[in-house]
Design an enzyme around this catalytic site. Structure first.
Site, PDB file in Angstrom:
ATOM      1  CE1 TYR A 132      -3.941   2.191   0.572  1.00  0.00           C
ATOM      2  CE2 TYR A 132      -2.693   3.145   2.373  1.00  0.00           C
ATOM      3  CZ  TYR A 132      -3.787   3.170   1.529  1.00  0.00           C
ATOM      4  OH  TYR A 132      -4.710   4.185   1.626  1.00  0.00           O
ATOM      5  CD  GLU A 150       8.054   1.900  -0.536  1.00  0.00           C
ATOM      6  OE1 GLU A 150       7.880   2.946  -1.181  1.00  0.00           O
ATOM      7  OE2 GLU A 150       9.035   1.731   0.219  1.00  0.00           O
ATOM      8  CG  ASN A 166      -6.139   7.274   9.999  1.00  0.00           C
ATOM      9  OD1 ASN A 166      -5.027   7.742   9.757  1.00  0.00           O
ATOM     10  ND2 ASN A 166      -6.322   6.020  10.354  1.00  0.00           N
ATOM     11  CG  ASN A 194     -12.368  -3.382  13.910  1.00  0.00           C
ATOM     12  OD1 ASN A 194     -13.079  -3.792  13.001  1.00  0.00           O
ATOM     13  ND2 ASN A 194     -11.251  -3.978  14.264  1.00  0.00           N
ATOM     14  CG  PHE A 195     -12.521   1.065  18.660  1.00  0.00           C
ATOM     15  CD1 PHE A 195     -11.917  -0.190  18.533  1.00  0.00           C
ATOM     16  CD2 PHE A 195     -11.748   2.115  19.156  1.00  0.00           C
ATOM     17  CE1 PHE A 195     -10.574  -0.392  18.873  1.00  0.00           C
ATOM     18  CE2 PHE A 195     -10.407   1.923  19.505  1.00  0.00           C
ATOM     19  CZ  PHE A 195      -9.818   0.678  19.357  1.00  0.00           C
ATOM     20  NE  ARG A 210       4.766   4.467  19.643  1.00  0.00           N
ATOM     21  CZ  ARG A 210       3.807   4.113  20.497  1.00  0.00           C
ATOM     22  NH1 ARG A 210       3.203   2.961  20.402  1.00  0.00           N
ATOM     23  NH2 ARG A 210       3.440   4.927  21.468  1.00  0.00           N
TER      24      ARG A 210
END
Ligand code: NAD
Ligand code: UDP
Ligand code: UDP
Length: 334
Positions: free
Chosen positions: A149, A151, A178, A194-195, A279
């Site tokens: 994804y 590169e 995002n 998801n959450f 991170r």
């Protein structure tokens, strides 16, 4: 009715999350829209409301193959975007970004269309500069599981700038951070969907690692607004330009927010952090503010409330109506 300001606009990946919202907004602005998608991660369900509109046309097509249409503008969004989806068939992911970009640039060259690339904050990899500015060249692992994804998207940017320099194409490159909102795929493993789905269905909330990694979440309407402003900016402005919301949250904070807003009794559980998981991520949006007069308007709590309402009614309606046509289920449960 067509007017002199009506444009013929191609949106690749138009049946996906971002693409379907973009198609909707372009139609509202009075344009003719051709949506090209192979329904790899997108679905016709996402564009069902648009199918009856005479200004809208859906073409099932894989952008890794040549495409011949006559258009004024191209938004190139085709590419699976969630880690589970883009790692399911990594070779196809790179082909989609690279061959897809070559074909769409070739098309833009032939018909003299303006072309915008949906690039990503992933081009910065696991960044050592914080917040990320467009000048930063990134810290990307070229051989890891995210590389297909990252590169692929980096190479697509290279192709855009080479077509710009070599063929004088009118290009625009958006580095999208995002983005979340209604029509995210409920099973694609992205953190917001998801959450919310976990909280609404009373399942444990799965925080990867210790949850201290950060992301900045932009509501879909804001991102789409940014993409359209970029497309309509002067030809001298190519980008790349960051589009994202500078509000930065840890994944643990996000989990707690979702539990609070849904009133869920779900507990937080911890799972292994995926390989090369960045991170921290936060856009510096000074360039977008200066060149496009753009900044996000929707606060995380308000956007999450809208996304929660969408997933709530989606879950009540039964999941079966939103199925991909590719065997991704095995990957999702992995
Ligand atoms: P999505 O998976 O919902 O949409 C991608 C669409 O592209 C899907 O409809 C899929 O079927 C289609 N597609 C995939 N491969 C194709 C191919 N070979 N030919 C034709 N169509 C193909 O993802 P999204 O979140 O809507 O992302 C849209 C674009 O924005 C992607 O290019 C993504 O990399 C970029 N982006 C998204 C985010 C985000 O947070 N949503 C962040 C950064 C960049
Ligand atoms: N292409 C396309 N649609 C068009 C024109 C070109 O899909 O309307 C594809 C074509 O198949 C080619 C690619 O875009 O492989 C790059 O086109 P370009 O003209 O830049 O290069 P060339 O055809 O010379 O390889
Ligand atoms: N994440 C998480 N739990 C999940 C899904 C994701 O803690 O159920 C984390 C993931 O490890 C990453 C962040 O949330 O640190 C954002 O993940 P996502 O897949 O949404 O996007 P990306 O990593 O591409 O930014």
């Amino acid at each position: 009715m067509r007017t002199s300001s009506t444009k013929r606009i191609l949106v690749t990946g138009g049946a996906g999350f971002l693409g379907s919202h973009l198609c909707e907004r372009l139609l509202q602005a009075g344009h003719d829209v051709i949506c090209v998608d192979n329904c790899y991660t997108g679905t016709k369900e996402n564009i069902r409301a648009l199918l009856g509109n005479p200004s809208f046309e859906f073409v099932r097509h894989d952008v890794t193959f040549p495409l011949y249409v006559e258009v004024d503008e191209i938004y190139n969004l085709a590419c699976p975007a969630s880690p589970i989806h883009y790692q399911f068939d990594p070779v196809q992911t790179t082909k989609t970004s690279v061959h897809g970009a070559i074909n769409m640039l070739g098309l833009a060259k032939r018909v003299k269309a303006k072309i915008l690339q949906a690039s990503t904050s992933e081009v910065y990899g696991d960044p050592t500069m914080h917040p990320q500015r467009e000048e930063y060249w990134g810290n990307v692992n070229p051989i890891g599981t995210r590389s297909c994804y990252d590169e692929g998207k980096r190479c697509a940017e290279t192709l855009f700038f080479d077509y710009f320099r070599q063929h004088r194409l009118r290009i625009k490159v958006a580095r999208i951070f995002n983005t979340y909102g209604p029509r995210m795929h409920p099973n694609d493993g992205r953190v917001v969907s998801n959450f919310i789905v976990q909280a609404l269905s009373g399942h444990p909330i799965t925080v990867f690692g210790d949850g201290s990694q950060t992301r900045s979440f932009c509501y879909v309407d804001d991102t789409v607004e940014g993409l359209m402003l970029l497309m309509n900016s002067g030809d001298e402005f190519t980008g790349p330009v960051n589009l994202g919301n500078p509000g930065e949250f840890t994944m643990l904070e996000l989990a707690e927010k979702v539990i609070e807003l849904t009133g869920s009794k779900s507990k937080i559980i911890y799972k292994t952090l995926p390989q090369d998981d960045p991170r921290q991520r936060q856009p510096d949006i000074s360039l977008a503010k200066k060149k496009l007069g753009w900044e996000p308007k929707v606060k995380l709590d308000d956007g999450l409330a809208r996304a929660i309402a969408y997933f709530d009614s989606f879950l009540k309606s039964g999941m079966s109506s939103l199925k991909n046509e590719y065997p991704l289920d095995e990957a999702r449960s992995g």
